[in-house]
Write a protein that holds these residues in place. Structure first.
Motif, PDB file in Angstrom:
ATOM      1  N   GLY A 182       0.847  -1.199   0.000  1.00  0.00           N
ATOM      2  CA  GLY A 182       0.000   0.000   0.000  1.00  0.00           C
ATOM      3  C   GLY A 182       0.878   1.244   0.000  1.00  0.00           C
ATOM      4  O   GLY A 182       0.682   2.165  -0.795  1.00  0.00           O
ATOM      5  N   ILE A 185       2.919   1.522  -3.457  1.00  0.00           N
ATOM      6  CA  ILE A 185       2.096   1.855  -4.617  1.00  0.00           C
ATOM      7  C   ILE A 185       1.584   3.291  -4.497  1.00  0.00           C
ATOM      8  O   ILE A 185       1.616   4.061  -5.466  1.00  0.00           O
ATOM      9  CB  ILE A 185       0.931   0.850  -4.776  1.00  0.00           C
ATOM     10  N   THR A 186       1.154   3.665  -3.308  1.00  0.00           N
ATOM     11  CA  THR A 186       0.683   5.038  -3.107  1.00  0.00           C
ATOM     12  C   THR A 186       1.782   6.046  -3.439  1.00  0.00           C
ATOM     13  O   THR A 186       1.551   7.034  -4.146  1.00  0.00           O
ATOM     14  CB  THR A 186       0.244   5.234  -1.636  1.00  0.00           C
ATOM     15  N   LYS A 189       2.591   6.120  -7.249  1.00  0.00           N
ATOM     16  CA  LYS A 189       1.556   6.805  -8.008  1.00  0.00           C
ATOM     17  C   LYS A 189       1.874   8.290  -8.116  1.00  0.00           C
ATOM     18  O   LYS A 189       1.570   8.932  -9.116  1.00  0.00           O
ATOM     19  CB  LYS A 189       0.188   6.633  -7.326  1.00  0.00           C
ATOM     20  N   THR A 227      -4.251   6.670   3.097  1.00  0.00           N
ATOM     21  CA  THR A 227      -4.302   6.319   1.677  1.00  0.00           C
ATOM     22  C   THR A 227      -3.646   4.952   1.447  1.00  0.00           C
ATOM     23  O   THR A 227      -4.150   4.124   0.678  1.00  0.00           O
ATOM     24  CB  THR A 227      -3.551   7.374   0.828  1.00  0.00           C
ATOM     25  N   SER A 228      -2.519   4.726   2.122  1.00  0.00           N
ATOM     26  CA  SER A 228      -1.806   3.459   1.963  1.00  0.00           C
ATOM     27  C   SER A 228      -2.672   2.286   2.409  1.00  0.00           C
ATOM     28  O   SER A 228      -2.737   1.254   1.735  1.00  0.00           O
ATOM     29  CB  SER A 228      -0.533   3.465   2.794  1.00  0.00           C
ATOM     30  N   GLU A 230      -5.848   2.177   2.463  1.00  0.00           N
ATOM     31  CA  GLU A 230      -6.916   1.984   1.475  1.00  0.00           C
ATOM     32  C   GLU A 230      -6.385   1.234   0.249  1.00  0.00           C
ATOM     33  O   GLU A 230      -7.061   0.389  -0.324  1.00  0.00           O
ATOM     34  CB  GLU A 230      -7.469   3.349   1.033  1.00  0.00           C
ATOM     35  N   GLU A 231      -5.147   1.559  -0.073  1.00  0.00           N
ATOM     36  CA  GLU A 231      -4.524   0.928  -1.228  1.00  0.00           C
ATOM     37  C   GLU A 231      -4.373  -0.582  -0.986  1.00  0.00           C
ATOM     38  O   GLU A 231      -4.593  -1.396  -1.882  1.00  0.00           O
ATOM     39  CB  GLU A 231      -3.146   1.571  -1.485  1.00  0.00           C
ATOM     40  N   LYS A 234      -7.645  -2.205  -1.451  1.00  0.00           N
ATOM     41  CA  LYS A 234      -7.944  -2.317  -2.890  1.00  0.00           C
ATOM     42  C   LYS A 234      -7.209  -3.520  -3.487  1.00  0.00           C
ATOM     43  O   LYS A 234      -7.778  -4.332  -4.218  1.00  0.00           O
ATOM     44  CB  LYS A 234      -7.499  -1.046  -3.620  1.00  0.00           C
ATOM     45  N   SER A 242      -4.325  -1.949  -9.236  1.00  0.00           N
ATOM     46  CA  SER A 242      -3.398  -2.269  -8.146  1.00  0.00           C
ATOM     47  C   SER A 242      -2.705  -3.601  -8.394  1.00  0.00           C
ATOM     48  O   SER A 242      -1.499  -3.747  -8.191  1.00  0.00           O
ATOM     49  CB  SER A 242      -4.147  -2.346  -6.815  1.00  0.00           C
TER      50      SER A 242
END
Length: 598
Positions: A182, A185-186, A189, A227-228, A230-231, A234, A242
């Motif tokens: 997470g 990837i966050t 991005k 955010t992480s 949530e990632e 996902k 993702s």
RNA sequence: GGGGCUGUAGCUCAGCCGGAUAGAGCGACGGUUUCCUAAACCGUAGGUCGUGGGUUCGAGUCCCGCCAGCCCCGCCA
């Protein structure tokens, strides 16, 4: 020698029962058995075996232990099968019975091993599928010194179990799933989105740097943290964007890991944490159905029996976080269940071995307890944490680079090989030898990597391990170069005209004490392997190989081989051949290839 | 505070199911090469096995207390 020991144990037991029928009867009534206490002789001058069983009988029988030993020995001497194998037994000290094999028996044992590819080590009768879980680096990070011991020890244990004939599955439980993704990837991005859609858009070194930045942000920035998380949800929920990004990152790391494994000649089957993702919800649901789950502070936990924390309250294993996410305990539980579950839908393992650092002992104890209470470990199953200590520098602290960073595994291996090469070149000059570049590279690589592996394996794994290039590459002492050199010396005999290929002479004749010492050492192999298999301590094998090398070097130094006259010459060549085969087999089980010249 | 691991020769470490006078290696000191690679071999010195109790015929090893070091202890793995 294991088979002989077993036979001898039976003969001793029978002798004891004949000598003291009343005591034997009494023991049997108590559901026990007289115990000869058979052990390998503690010193060469005591022969091959010693039986200490007379001593504990002194009190119950009300007789002096030496008299008891005498009675046992009388019965033993009356057994023709025993007399065929052994010299007349000696009673020594307070009542030890010393047992020495007849020389012709020893020679026959050697003879049998000369024609045997397994060198007298039997295959197991009961094959039991084993899983060895080791190495386990994290995706998007480089392998570092923290992975060294697990990788090397795990590989060696797997090799020993495979040699014994067990079906072994070597699993690389890579970290390819948790919160870390997470974060990464966050972060990507925002700073390098191309890395998430194109293969190899950034190289692994940059990825590692990004990972570090992401971790920093995760620790400092609450919004980023959210955010992480949530990632991760996902990703774990199967979001295609993702998943694609995740796949790219994994591929890249995988190739990097593989380069290290190839270099070390280590086979591994990757099955990361993500593999168990589909089973996590089921694990929690089943724990719930079994009534083991408790919700505490919003997290779903199993409270451990017999383990309490600060306030005397039982410690929990958290299987589902308050945000609904699963964690490593959940994954480990899913893995245990899968590994013991029968074939379709499981591995059908009988024994599962985890090679991880000792710091995880509590974690595994907790997870194993939960799995057991949930009924996921079958009655015939065994699950073992094989812990090992930290790798420390020569200052006794955790090993770091001079700049204070974690040591990359690749750099560590490079340095070992470079040092081996420099050493070799210096010796070539000193000895006025000339070798081509391919030879130098091959020897330096083999010696360097062997030194790293052997230094690690030769230490009892439970203690912390002080890493030292100087010590591991030393040409004398309990090191890889010393062992490799013993093999090279034997190869030298072959080059100078010794025939090490043929089956040896029809009858082996030994006369020198150095020969007998070597014979006795060679015959210990099967016992050592059995011990390593049971106790999962590769250092036992290392100690044996070192002692064998020492005994061989004594023999080589003091007893001529090629210059001897023929009954002796061919017998000595046979010893050389068996020594080389034994060393090569043993080194092979440590993951170390031999050399012909060095 | 609770739990785990560790403590053995100057240094790095072995020590098997409790067994005979606790072993290696390195380092130190002394020796060995017309001879299969001296990357070897032979010898000497070096120990209250952290400490105090207990169990036993016998404890470095098992049990209890204490001391020291390292590691772990709720939503990282």
């Amino acid at each position: 020698m294991l088979r002989i020991a077993q036979t001898l144990n039976g003969q001793l037991l029978a002798a004891m029962e004949r000598a003291f029928p009343a005591a034997a009867e009494q023991a049997r009534a108590a559901g026990q058995c007289l115990d000869p206490q058979l052990a390998p002789a503690s010193k060469p001058e005591f022969g091959d075996f010693q039986a200490n069983g007379a001593l504990p009988l002194a009190k119950p029988l009300g007789q002096p232990p030496r008299a008891i030993a005498t009675a046992i020995v009388e019965q033993l001497a009356a057994d023709p099968a025993f007399a065929e194998l052994f010299e007349p037994p000696q009673i020594a000290g307070p009542g030890f019975i010393n047992l020495t094999l007849r020389p012709e028996r020893l020679a026959a044992e050697v003879q049998a091993r000369l024609g045997d590819g397994r060198l007298g080590v039997p295959e197991v009768e009961q094959r039991a599928p084993v899983i060895v879980d080791f190495s386990s680096p994290n995706i998007a990070k480089e392998m570092h010194v923290g992975h060294l011991r697990s990788t090397i020890i795990g590989d060696s244990l797997a090799r020993v179990l495979e040699f014994r004939g067990h079906p072994v599955r070597r699993l690389n439980h890579v970290g390819d799933w948790g919160t870390q993704f997470g974060m990464l990837i966050t972060h990507l991005k925002q700073v390098a989105p191309e890395a998430l859609i194109t293969a190899d858009a950034v190289d692994l070194g940059d990825l590692v740097a990004f990972y570090r930045q992401a971790k920093q942000r995760f620790d400092d920035d609450e919004a980023f943290q959210t955010t992480s998380r949530e990632e991760v949800v996902k990703l774990q929920g199967g979001d295609p964007v993702s998943l694609k990004a995740w796949g790219l990152l994994c591929d890249q790391s995988r190739r990097e890991f593989q380069a290290i494994y190839d270099r070390l000649d280590i086979a591994l089957c990757e099955r990361g944490e993500s593999f168990y993702n589909p089973y996590l919800a089921g694990v929690v649901a089943d724990l719930d159905a079994l009534g083991l789950l408790v919700v505490d502070d919003g997290a779903r936990c199993v409270f451990l029996e017999g383990v309490s924390g600060k306030d005397g309250k039982p410690l929990p294993v958290i299987v589902q976080k308050s945000d609904g996410g699963f964690n490593y305990a959940t994954t480990d539980l899913a893995a245990i269940r899968y590994r013991f579950a029968p074939a379709p839908g499981g591995d059908g393992a009988h024994r599962v071995i985890y090679v991880t650092d000792a710091g995880q002992a509590n974690h595994f104890a907790g997870v194993f307890q939960v799995a057991r209470r949930a009924g996921w470990i079958p009655p015939y199953g065994s699950v073992e944490h094989v812990p090992f200590g930290l790798v420390q520098g020569e200052d006794g602290k955790k090993l770091k680079t001079r700049a204070g960073d974690t040591v990359r595994l690749r750099d560590l291996l490079d340095e070992a090989v470079e040092r081996a090469e420099a050493d070799l070149r210096r010796r070539l000059v000193e000895e006025e030898r000339s070798e081509d570049e391919a030879f130098i590279q091959h020897v330096a690589t083999t010696v360097g990597l062997a030194a790293v592996k052997y230094a690690d394996l030769s230490q009892n794994r439970t203690t912390n391990y002080q890493f030292s290039f100087d010590r591991m590459l030393a040409l004398q002492g309990n090191t890889a170069p010393y062992l490799l050199y013993a093999v090279v010396r034997i190869a030298g005999i072959a080059r100078k005209g010794g025939d090490l290929q043929s089956g040896g002479p029809a009858a082996l004749t030994f006369t020198e004490p150095q020969e007998w010492a070597l014979v006795r050492e060679l015959l210990k192999l099967d016992g050592v392997i059995a011990e390593v298999e049971e106790e999962l301590l590769p250092n036992r094998l290392c100690t044996y190989l070192f002692e064998l090398s020492q005994v061989f070097n004594r023999f080589y130094d003091q007893v001529p081989v090629l210059k001897a006259e023929d009954p002796a010459r061919s017998s000595r060549l046979a010893l050389c051949r068996l020594t080389a085969d034994t060393l090569k087999l043993g080194l092979g089980l440590l993951g170390i290839p031999p050399l012909e010249r060095m």
